[in-house]
Design a protein around this motif. Structure first.
Motif, PDB file in Angstrom:
ATOM      1  N   ILE A  59      42.664  38.153  39.068  1.00  0.00           N
ATOM      2  CA  ILE A  59      42.247  37.547  40.334  1.00  0.00           C
ATOM      3  C   ILE A  59      42.644  38.430  41.505  1.00  0.00           C
ATOM      4  O   ILE A  59      41.818  38.780  42.362  1.00  0.00           O
ATOM      5  CB  ILE A  59      42.868  36.138  40.496  1.00  0.00           C
ATOM      6  N   THR A  60      43.910  38.845  41.532  1.00  0.00           N
ATOM      7  CA  THR A  60      44.398  39.672  42.634  1.00  0.00           C
ATOM      8  C   THR A  60      43.626  40.991  42.712  1.00  0.00           C
ATOM      9  O   THR A  60      43.402  41.527  43.802  1.00  0.00           O
ATOM     10  CB  THR A  60      45.906  39.930  42.464  1.00  0.00           C
ATOM     11  N   LYS A  63      40.736  40.474  44.804  1.00  0.00           N
ATOM     12  CA  LYS A  63      41.146  40.241  46.191  1.00  0.00           C
ATOM     13  C   LYS A  63      41.533  41.547  46.873  1.00  0.00           C
ATOM     14  O   LYS A  63      41.271  41.758  48.046  1.00  0.00           O
ATOM     15  CB  LYS A  63      42.331  39.276  46.233  1.00  0.00           C
ATOM     16  N   TYR A  72      36.829  37.182  43.988  1.00  0.00           N
ATOM     17  CA  TYR A  72      37.999  36.816  43.184  1.00  0.00           C
ATOM     18  C   TYR A  72      37.690  35.650  42.232  1.00  0.00           C
ATOM     19  O   TYR A  72      38.381  35.435  41.238  1.00  0.00           O
ATOM     20  CB  TYR A  72      39.184  36.471  44.086  1.00  0.00           C
ATOM     21  N   GLY A  75      37.629  36.372  38.672  1.00  0.00           N
ATOM     22  CA  GLY A  75      38.923  36.325  38.000  1.00  0.00           C
ATOM     23  C   GLY A  75      39.323  34.901  37.652  1.00  0.00           C
ATOM     24  O   GLY A  75      39.881  34.646  36.582  1.00  0.00           O
ATOM     25  N   VAL A  76      39.014  33.972  38.563  1.00  0.00           N
ATOM     26  CA  VAL A  76      39.334  32.564  38.293  1.00  0.00           C
ATOM     27  C   VAL A  76      38.581  32.112  37.042  1.00  0.00           C
ATOM     28  O   VAL A  76      39.149  31.488  36.136  1.00  0.00           O
ATOM     29  CB  VAL A  76      38.942  31.675  39.504  1.00  0.00           C
ATOM     30  N   PHE A 315      48.667  36.299  36.051  1.00  0.00           N
ATOM     31  CA  PHE A 315      48.251  35.717  37.322  1.00  0.00           C
ATOM     32  C   PHE A 315      49.338  34.803  37.893  1.00  0.00           C
ATOM     33  O   PHE A 315      49.716  34.921  39.062  1.00  0.00           O
ATOM     34  CB  PHE A 315      46.933  34.951  37.165  1.00  0.00           C
ATOM     35  N   HIS A 319      50.989  35.942  41.274  1.00  0.00           N
ATOM     36  CA  HIS A 319      50.452  35.227  42.426  1.00  0.00           C
ATOM     37  C   HIS A 319      51.401  34.173  42.955  1.00  0.00           C
ATOM     38  O   HIS A 319      51.592  34.040  44.157  1.00  0.00           O
ATOM     39  CB  HIS A 319      49.095  34.605  42.066  1.00  0.00           C
TER      40      HIS A 319
END
Ligand code: TRP
Length: 430
Positions: A59-60, A63, A72, A75-76, A315, A319
């Protein structure tokens, strides 16, 4: 090695043979090879580029590379997909443990021949045993991830993977030399295109993604740990090549035996587990081979399952600044419940089904054929159109330290900008 460990797993030994059986043999294999070379390989390279450039979790990474955009969400989706994949993967991993126990207690002997096929369906239709084995597989996976003994397991896998490879070859030789195996070889190597439909293409495509761990962030996560001077092209080509050889030999081990023992190639997810006991029972030193085989199968499954969980764990840790142990615990609870539901859906509680498929079959189908395919399209579009040629060149050539011929760059860029998204989308729609 970690990447090869992630790629080679139940996908090669369990999923590939059962799909080959279901989708008509040789024609499926040919289409599969096309998917690996022209679609999966460029997608793997694209994930590599994202992960190594961003040096962050799935995810990052988006981003960082596309701040302030919705990218992003890819990624989720990957993390949600990882949870669904793990739910059925650990059920099958559990079957592997059960068969290891059976091998150790010398169950695969000629005297028991008649009951092998029934034994598998009775086992999976049971409520308690497969759930317990799934929980053991889950515990092994999270144990490895949380104790940080990944390095240890990878060293061990480095020894056991060649053992597995040799064993699969031995089993294949035995299977091919069985009386009646000829029909199986024809099935594997004489393509019959009359049975090919759009479903065959979708299944082959989905399997190439599944087997190479694509479309949900595993490669992004692993490559975020890769060194800057590592050749991304070399790693991807070796991994895909080795993984594919492995799958095809697994097919040669299972399919001829299916025909020799009069089983049905259309058996579905149980194919490997129904067929293997017959082979072991029919070979000299069969019990010893069975024990070694299931130990190495379990290791191959574990080096893959840790790479599925790692996507979510990385993640949560990066995160939310969560402790590794806490992130793993959180994932375990969710996975324990989901896996249990998948296992029960196979017989004990058949009501756990949706759209006419058991939860197990549904997750198996939807992850490869829908979620990972969409994930893969997003990845190539992102690299091809959003990151663009300059970044591609930097990453493939390690900032100019490796010589990458222009035609390779141009071809890669053409493939990921036009061919991959269009082909994958077309296969999905048809
Ligand atoms: N490729 C592994 C196998 O063949 C399974 C796997 C690991 C996977 N990581 C993945 C599948 C990520 C899909 C996505 O067994």
């Amino acid at each position: 090695m970690a990447l090869a460990g992630s790629a080679v797993g139940l996908g090669n030994l369990w999923r590939f043979p059962y799909l080959v059986g279901q989708h008509g043999g040789a024609a499926f294999i040919l289409i599969y090879l096309g998917c690996v070379i022209f679609l999966a390989l460029p997608i793997m390279l694209s994930e590599f580029i994202i992960g190594r450039k961003a040096q962050a979790n799935a995810i990052t990474a988006f981003k960082k590379l596309a701040p302030g955009t919705g990218w992003y969400l890819t990624g989720v989706m990957g993390i949600l997909t990882a949870i669904l994949i793990f739910s059925f993967y650990s059920v099958v991993g559990g079957w592997g443990i059960k068969y290891l126990v059976d091998a150790c207690t010398l169950k695969f002997v000629p005297q028991a021949q008649d009951s092998f096929a029934d034994a598998f369906s009775n086992f999976t239709a049971d409520a308690a045993a497969p759930v317990v084995y799934h929980l053991i597989f889950l515990a092994l996976t999270v144990g490895i991830v949380v104790l940080g003994v990944k390095k240890g397991i990878e060293k061990f896998a480095k020894i056991m993977m060649p053992v597995l490879f040799v064993l699969v070859i031995v089993i294949a030789v035995r299977a091919i030399s069985l009386p009646g195996a000829r029909a199986g070889l024809d099935y594997l190597f004489k393509p019959d295109f009359s049975k090919v439909s759009s479903k065959t293409f979708l299944a082959a495509l989905g399997q190439s993604f599944f087997s190479l761990s694509l479309g949900m962030g595993t490669i992004i996560t692993y490559s975020s740990y890769a060194k800057r001077d590592e050749s991304v092209i070399r790693d991807s080509v070796y991994t895909s090549f080795f993984d594919t050889i492995f799958a095809i030999i697994a097919g040669c081990a299972i399919i001829p035996a299916v025909f020799a023992f009069g089983l049905s190639p259309h058996e579905g997810p149980g194919l490997l587990f129904v067929t293997l006991p017959y082979i072991f029972a029919s070979m000299p030193l069969g019990s010893a081979a069975a024990i070694l085989f299931f130990i190495s199968l379990l290791l191959a499954a574990l080096t893959s399952s840790i790479s599925i969980i790692e996507v979510a764990v990385a993640f949560f840790v990066e995160h939310f600044n969560m402790k590794r142990g806490k992130a793993v615990a959180l994932c375990s609870v969710v996975l324990a419940v989901m896996g249990t539901l998948c296992s029960l859906s196979l017989g004990a509680v058949p009501q756990i089904s949706l759209f006419g498929k058991s939860l197990f079959d549904l997750f198996d189908y939807v992850t490869s054929n829908v979620l990972m395919t969409i994930g893969s399209i997003l990845v190539v579009v992102f690299v091809g159109w959003k990151l663009g040629k300059k970044v591609i060149k930097e990453e493939l050539s390690n900032n100019g330290t490796l010589h990458i011929p222009d035609w390779v760059l141009n071809m890669f860029s053409f493939l990921i900008r036009y061919v991959s998204p269009a082909a994958v989308l077309a296969i999905m729609i048809f």
